[in-house]
Design a protein around this motif. Structure first.
Motif, PDB file in Angstrom:
ATOM      1  N   THR A 192       0.845  -1.211   0.000  1.00  0.00           N
ATOM      2  CA  THR A 192       0.000   0.000   0.000  1.00  0.00           C
ATOM      3  C   THR A 192       0.873   1.250   0.000  1.00  0.00           C
ATOM      4  O   THR A 192       0.549   2.242  -0.655  1.00  0.00           O
ATOM      5  CB  THR A 192      -0.932   0.031   1.229  1.00  0.00           C
ATOM      6  OG1 THR A 192      -1.551  -1.243   1.360  1.00  0.00           O
ATOM      7  CG2 THR A 192      -1.994   1.096   1.102  1.00  0.00           C
ATOM      8  N   TRP A 235     -10.791  -3.186  -0.999  1.00  0.00           N
ATOM      9  CA  TRP A 235     -10.123  -4.492  -0.919  1.00  0.00           C
ATOM     10  C   TRP A 235      -9.120  -4.671  -2.039  1.00  0.00           C
ATOM     11  O   TRP A 235      -9.406  -4.348  -3.195  1.00  0.00           O
ATOM     12  CB  TRP A 235     -11.167  -5.620  -1.017  1.00  0.00           C
ATOM     13  CG  TRP A 235     -10.549  -6.986  -1.000  1.00  0.00           C
ATOM     14  CD1 TRP A 235     -10.367  -7.789   0.084  1.00  0.00           C
ATOM     15  CD2 TRP A 235      -9.996  -7.702  -2.123  1.00  0.00           C
ATOM     16  NE1 TRP A 235      -9.728  -8.961  -0.289  1.00  0.00           N
ATOM     17  CE2 TRP A 235      -9.494  -8.934  -1.636  1.00  0.00           C
ATOM     18  CE3 TRP A 235      -9.863  -7.411  -3.482  1.00  0.00           C
ATOM     19  CZ2 TRP A 235      -8.878  -9.868  -2.456  1.00  0.00           C
ATOM     20  CZ3 TRP A 235      -9.242  -8.358  -4.301  1.00  0.00           C
ATOM     21  CH2 TRP A 235      -8.769  -9.576  -3.781  1.00  0.00           C
ATOM     22  N   TRP A 236      -7.975  -5.197  -1.678  1.00  0.00           N
ATOM     23  CA  TRP A 236      -7.027  -5.709  -2.668  1.00  0.00           C
ATOM     24  C   TRP A 236      -5.946  -6.504  -1.969  1.00  0.00           C
ATOM     25  O   TRP A 236      -6.043  -6.735  -0.758  1.00  0.00           O
ATOM     26  CB  TRP A 236      -6.452  -4.590  -3.536  1.00  0.00           C
ATOM     27  CG  TRP A 236      -5.751  -3.437  -2.826  1.00  0.00           C
ATOM     28  CD1 TRP A 236      -6.332  -2.482  -2.052  1.00  0.00           C
ATOM     29  CD2 TRP A 236      -4.355  -3.119  -2.863  1.00  0.00           C
ATOM     30  NE1 TRP A 236      -5.391  -1.587  -1.611  1.00  0.00           N
ATOM     31  CE2 TRP A 236      -4.169  -1.953  -2.094  1.00  0.00           C
ATOM     32  CE3 TRP A 236      -3.247  -3.688  -3.487  1.00  0.00           C
ATOM     33  CZ2 TRP A 236      -2.911  -1.351  -1.919  1.00  0.00           C
ATOM     34  CZ3 TRP A 236      -2.007  -3.089  -3.317  1.00  0.00           C
ATOM     35  CH2 TRP A 236      -1.843  -1.933  -2.535  1.00  0.00           C
TER      36      TRP A 236
HETATM   37  O1  PRX Z   1      -7.432 -11.238   3.251  1.00  0.00           O
HETATM   38  C1  PRX Z   1      -7.485 -10.018   2.564  1.00  0.00           C
HETATM   39  C2  PRX Z   1      -7.044  -8.873   3.468  1.00  0.00           C
HETATM   40  O2  PRX Z   1      -5.675  -8.682   3.238  1.00  0.00           O
HETATM   41  C3  PRX Z   1      -5.214  -9.607   2.264  1.00  0.00           C
HETATM   42  C4  PRX Z   1      -4.151  -8.987   1.427  1.00  0.00           C
HETATM   43  O3  PRX Z   1      -3.056  -8.662   2.207  1.00  0.00           O
HETATM   44  P1  PRX Z   1      -1.761  -8.047   1.526  1.00  0.00           P
HETATM   45  O4  PRX Z   1      -1.366  -8.890   0.356  1.00  0.00           O
HETATM   46  O5  PRX Z   1      -0.771  -7.852   2.598  1.00  0.00           O
HETATM   47  O6  PRX Z   1      -2.232  -6.691   0.910  1.00  0.00           O
HETATM   48  C5  PRX Z   1      -2.351  -5.584   1.682  1.00  0.00           C
HETATM   49  C6  PRX Z   1      -2.738  -4.439   0.773  1.00  0.00           C
HETATM   50  C7  PRX Z   1      -4.198  -4.293   0.631  1.00  0.00           C
HETATM   51  C8  PRX Z   1      -6.443  -9.976   1.483  1.00  0.00           C
HETATM   52  O7  PRX Z   1      -6.305 -11.188   0.790  1.00  0.00           O
HETATM   53  N1  PRX Z   1      -7.765  -7.649   3.122  1.00  0.00           N
HETATM   54  C9  PRX Z   1      -7.345  -6.610   2.378  1.00  0.00           C
HETATM   55  N2  PRX Z   1      -8.287  -5.655   2.317  1.00  0.00           N
HETATM   56  C10 PRX Z   1      -9.342  -6.107   3.017  1.00  0.00           C
HETATM   57  C11 PRX Z   1      -9.009  -7.384   3.526  1.00  0.00           C
HETATM   58  N3  PRX Z   1      -9.872  -8.096   4.254  1.00  0.00           N
HETATM   59  C12 PRX Z   1     -11.085  -7.569   4.495  1.00  0.00           C
HETATM   60  N4  PRX Z   1     -11.465  -6.362   4.047  1.00  0.00           N
HETATM   61  C13 PRX Z   1     -10.636  -5.591   3.307  1.00  0.00           C
HETATM   62  N5  PRX Z   1     -11.023  -4.403   2.876  1.00  0.00           N
END
Ligand code: PRX
Length: 602
Positions: free
Chosen positions: A275, A371-372
């Motif tokens: 991020t 979400w991503w």
């Molecule tokens: O499980 C979901 C959760 O964070 C994961 C991704 O983590 P990462 O690869 O470290 O990316 C972080 C940058 C966004 C996802 O597979 N996650 C992310 N956003 C959300 C979420 N779980 C619930 N609500 C969200 N908005």
């Protein structure tokens, strides 16, 4: 408890949202249109740094503030787009003069200081590949990542170098240069040799470097970034992203963060995580806005002060931070003028509906969850400025992103057929149609691991979701054992491996245990080697051992001793069962559980 949707009154919004008529925009969307809104390199090709900085620096935004840096000491300094172009040119020249070329790997390990931003941009200008590291990591995760990523250059500070890197050097034979951000300019710390690496003063090199640089031609499909991220098995994987990802960064910031050129934008994420790169560096610059860079760590009073004093208009933060703010002032607007703030969003972990409502009451604005993942490179599902928010929902897919909910055959059955879940409100795995520009293009040197993420044209995210009848997505949990703690993704296997290095530990199983503020905390279960007795002192010693190796964010916060850990007949520790037992939940299918007499439990 279900919460009422929060409607939007477009007349009441401070600016006209970029995304209106959601369905129509989705229908008419083409990535070519987005490509046309960007510049491209003179002479062809695409380079993130050109889109983020140079095209603005050479136009009407030249003197506009690109980065406003709030230092630890309390100073404020502004860097214009033009200045950022010159600084990143200098860094690109430094790399070039050191003999680093297209495809070479530049790792960053530093807090939020201006040099970091110029280094990232200069790395892309020279066609090199950037890999940011998290400063709270201990030496072990850093060693693994730098080794796997074959780091050629590390940009860091003197303190971090001494504390975390020096001991790793014998294990990093490909590392050629360490550039120290805060070394002297007088040459007094010029050039020392540590193993295979030459340690140099970055200020001195920058001082000597030219401010003009022609960006090395890169194509949309050329590698630009490696983000290391955790899985449930094996060590961290290097998700590879290409220069073309900038299309998604630009588009998502336009629609999901609703950036307008006059915005003051603040992304609170650390640049060591995806991020902090996608939305802390690239996306806001692509929109020509002013980005706030705060060197210090979270502090509720100061954060409100920053929102007020810097007149932040768009704020991108994380659920953990919001929940920490929720524990403080009920009505911060009595103390702080937050009237410039017009759009707040959050990512990284589930945002509870109470937090969305709190935003409305305390900040005067609801919080827009999105979400991503590291693998998606940018926001894929979001709540938008002009669309109703359903508190607790992640929102709807970004235009250009095709989303499905599926069930897949388990790997053992290898059928890899997908069953499509089309009825509303049924749980399944979130899948994205492959091919959006910021989709990871591989896991570094792990083709098989990459391949397993896809079935046909679909990338499977590992997240379980449902979609309501109106197309809003709701997060239900992970399909695997990945732990999401304070927005940071933690792989249990990596933590278990470090615990097993402790001389007293025979086996270890690690789970995420729900915790109200940080989402999940890392909890470990260990069994001890024959003859070793459990004790409080040993428990603390093992936790301390893990902290020293991995850093406090990743190491377990809780640790229980067990006689032996539940395992499958093939010897895999059953984390799912550890978790169910810890939380008093049904144990589910335990047909593969190995029992003491060597038979299955059921
Ligand atoms: O499980 C979901 C959760 O964070 C994961 C991704 O983590 P990462 O690869 O470290 O990316 C972080 C940058 C966004 C996802 O597979 N996650 C992310 N956003 C959300 C979420 N779980 C619930 N609500 C969200 N908005």
């Amino acid at each position: 408890m279900s919460y009422k949707p929060i409607g939007k009154n477009l007349q009441g919004l401070a600016v006209t949202p970029n995304l209106q008529g959601y369905e129509q925009v989705c229908r008419q969307f083409s990535w070519q249109q987005i490509r046309d809104e960007l510049a491209g390199l003179p002479g062809g090709g695409l380079n993130i740094a050109h889109e983020a900085v140079d095209r603005h620096a050479q136009g009407p935004l030249a003197s506009h503030v690109a980065l406003r840096y709030l230092s630890k000491q309390g100073g404020v300094s502004d860097i214009s787009y033009y200045e950022l172009m010159l600084q990143s040119n200098r860094f690109a020249n430094v790399l070039n003069h050191l003999g680093l070329y297209k495809g070479d790997r530049v790792f960053l390990l530093s807090g939020r200081v201006p040099e970091l931003y110029a280094a990232a941009l200069g790395t892309w200008k020279n066609g090199c590949v950037l890999s940011p590291l998290f400063t709270a990591f201990g030496p072990e995760p850093i060693r693994q990542r730098m080794r796997k990523g074959a780091a050629h250059v590390l940009v860091t500070t003197q303190k971090l170098y001494q504390k975390k890197i020096v001991s790793l050097l014998p294990d990093l034979p490909e590392l050629r240069y360490v550039l120290l951000i805060d070394a002297g300019q007088d040459g007094s710390q010029d050039e020392t040799q540590d193993g295979s690496a030459t340690v140099l003063s970055l200020p001195l090199l920058l001082e000597q470097a030219s401010t003009s640089f022609t960006i090395v031609p890169t194509a949309a499909e050329d590698m630009a970034i490696i983000h290391f991220t955790s899985g449930t098995t094996g060590m961290a994987k290097g998700a590879v992203h290409v220069h073309g990802a900038v299309l998604t960064h630009y588009l998502s910031a336009k629609y999901a963060l609703d950036l307008h050129p006059e915005d003051i934008f603040w992304c609170t994420a650390d640049p060591g995580w995806v991020t902090g790169t996608s939305y802390g560096i690239i996306a806001p610059l692509c929109h020509g806005v002013t980005s706030i860079i705060d060197e210090r760590e979270f502090d509720p009073q100061r954060w409100y002060q920053i929102l007020q004093e810097q007149q932040v208009s768009v704020w991108y933060t994380a659920p953990t931070a919001i929940r920490m703010l929720m524990r403080g002032a009920d009505n911060p607007r009595e103390q702080y003028d937050l009237s410039r703030l017009r759009f707040v969003s959050s990512v990284g972990e589930p945002l509870n509906p109470e937090a969305v409502i709190w935003g409305q009451q305390a900040l005067g604005l609801p919080i827009h969850d999105n979400w991503w993942q590291t693998e998606t490179g940018g926001i894929m599902i979001a709540n938008y400025a002009a669309l109703e928010i359903r508190p607790g929902s992640m929102g709807r897919p970004l235009p250009g992103i095709e989303v499905a909910i599926v069930h897949r055959e388990t790997e053992e059955k290898t059928g890899q057929e997908l069953t499509w879940i089309t009825e509303p409100d049924r749980e399944g795995e979130l899948a994205l149609k492959a091919g959006w520009p910021s989709m990871f293009s591989g896991y570094l040197d792990e083709e098989e691991r990459y391949r397993r993420c896809f079935v046909g044209d679909w990338y499977l995210t590992g997240d379980l979701v449902r979609r309501d009848g109106d197309g809003y997505f709701w997060f239900l949990g992970r399909a695997d054992d990945i732990i999401q703690s304070a927005g940071h993704r933690i792989g249990p296997f990596e933590v278990e491996s470090v615990l097993m290095e402790h001389p007293a530990v025979a086996e270890a199983g690690v789970i995420g245990k729900p915790e109200p503020t940080i989402g999940e905390l890392v909890k470990a279960f260990v069994s001890l080697k024959p003859g070793v007795k459990p004790s409080e002192a040993l428990r603390l010693q093992i936790i301390g051992f893990a902290r020293k190796k991995m850093g406090a964010t990743v190491a377990p916060k809780e640790l229980d001793f067990m006689e032996s850990l539940p395992k499958t007949r093939s010897g895999k520790i059953m984390r799912r069962l550890l978790k169910a037992r810890e939380l008093g939940l049904p144990e589910g299918d335990i047909s593969t559980l190995e029992t003491d007499d060597g038979k299955n439990e059921s």
